[in-house]
Design an enzyme around this catalytic site. Structure first.
Site, PDB file in Angstrom:
ATOM      1  N   HIS A  71       0.837  -1.201   0.000  1.00  0.00           N
ATOM      2  CA  HIS A  71       0.000   0.000   0.000  1.00  0.00           C
ATOM      3  C   HIS A  71       0.874   1.254   0.000  1.00  0.00           C
ATOM      4  O   HIS A  71       0.657   2.180  -0.790  1.00  0.00           O
ATOM      5  CB  HIS A  71      -0.930  -0.032   1.218  1.00  0.00           C
ATOM      6  CG  HIS A  71      -1.750   1.199   1.384  1.00  0.00           C
ATOM      7  ND1 HIS A  71      -2.993   1.333   0.814  1.00  0.00           N
ATOM      8  CD2 HIS A  71      -1.496   2.350   2.055  1.00  0.00           C
ATOM      9  CE1 HIS A  71      -3.476   2.532   1.136  1.00  0.00           C
ATOM     10  NE2 HIS A  71      -2.593   3.164   1.875  1.00  0.00           N
ATOM     11  N   GLU A  72       1.871   1.281   0.876  1.00  0.00           N
ATOM     12  CA  GLU A  72       2.763   2.444   0.961  1.00  0.00           C
ATOM     13  C   GLU A  72       3.626   2.558  -0.292  1.00  0.00           C
ATOM     14  O   GLU A  72       3.877   3.662  -0.786  1.00  0.00           O
ATOM     15  CB  GLU A  72       3.623   2.375   2.220  1.00  0.00           C
ATOM     16  CG  GLU A  72       2.832   2.452   3.520  1.00  0.00           C
ATOM     17  CD  GLU A  72       1.924   3.668   3.635  1.00  0.00           C
ATOM     18  OE1 GLU A  72       2.274   4.747   3.112  1.00  0.00           O
ATOM     19  OE2 GLU A  72       0.843   3.547   4.244  1.00  0.00           O
ATOM     20  N   HIS A  75       1.685   4.267  -2.979  1.00  0.00           N
ATOM     21  CA  HIS A  75       1.629   5.726  -2.826  1.00  0.00           C
ATOM     22  C   HIS A  75       2.838   6.369  -3.497  1.00  0.00           C
ATOM     23  O   HIS A  75       2.730   7.414  -4.141  1.00  0.00           O
ATOM     24  CB  HIS A  75       1.614   6.135  -1.350  1.00  0.00           C
ATOM     25  CG  HIS A  75       0.276   6.000  -0.695  1.00  0.00           C
ATOM     26  ND1 HIS A  75      -0.869   6.584  -1.170  1.00  0.00           N
ATOM     27  CD2 HIS A  75      -0.085   5.355   0.436  1.00  0.00           C
ATOM     28  CE1 HIS A  75      -1.883   6.305  -0.374  1.00  0.00           C
ATOM     29  NE2 HIS A  75      -1.440   5.546   0.612  1.00  0.00           N
TER      30      HIS A  75
END
Length: 123
Positions: A71-72, A75
């Protein structure tokens, strides 16, 4: 955190995921912050941080930890932070222009400044 086993696990899994990301050549850096809060952060340039609280919440499963790190990583690969910065600069610029060219906006800005808040902060 300075727990060698945790840092090694997060880096091993994070770098493996980053290798298959849209930006594998970034100098990826993974770290665990010694905080009980449950959160993760990413920054331009390949910096990924998760808190000890988040790590503890997902530590029982490599799959869960991988999903947090992925998820990070997403980003960063999608440049979300850079888009937020660009959007903030746009809002700040247009606000400045509006305040300079509008008596009403200038009056509102003047009133808001009494509360240490500006139009850009509200937007």
């Amino acid at each position: 955190m300075r727990d060698e086993a945790i840092v090694k696990r997060v880096n091993l899994l994070g770098r493996a995921l980053a290798f298959y990301s849209a930006r594998p050549a970034l100098p990826w850096t993974f770290a665990v912050l010694d905080s009980p809060s449950v959160n993760g952060f990413s920054a331009p340039g390949g910096y990924v941080f998760i808190t000890r609280g988040l790590y503890d919440a997902v530590a029982a499963s490599d799959d869960a930890l991988a999903s947090v790190l992925a998820h990070e990583i997403a980003h960063i690969t999608e440049r979300h932070a850079l888009k937020i910065i660009a959007r903030a600069e746009f809002v700040s610029g247009t606000t400045t222009l509006a305040v300079k060219n509008s008596t009403a906006a200038g009056q509102v800005q003047s009133q808001l400044s009494q509360f240490d808040t500006g139009i850009a902060d509200l937007l």
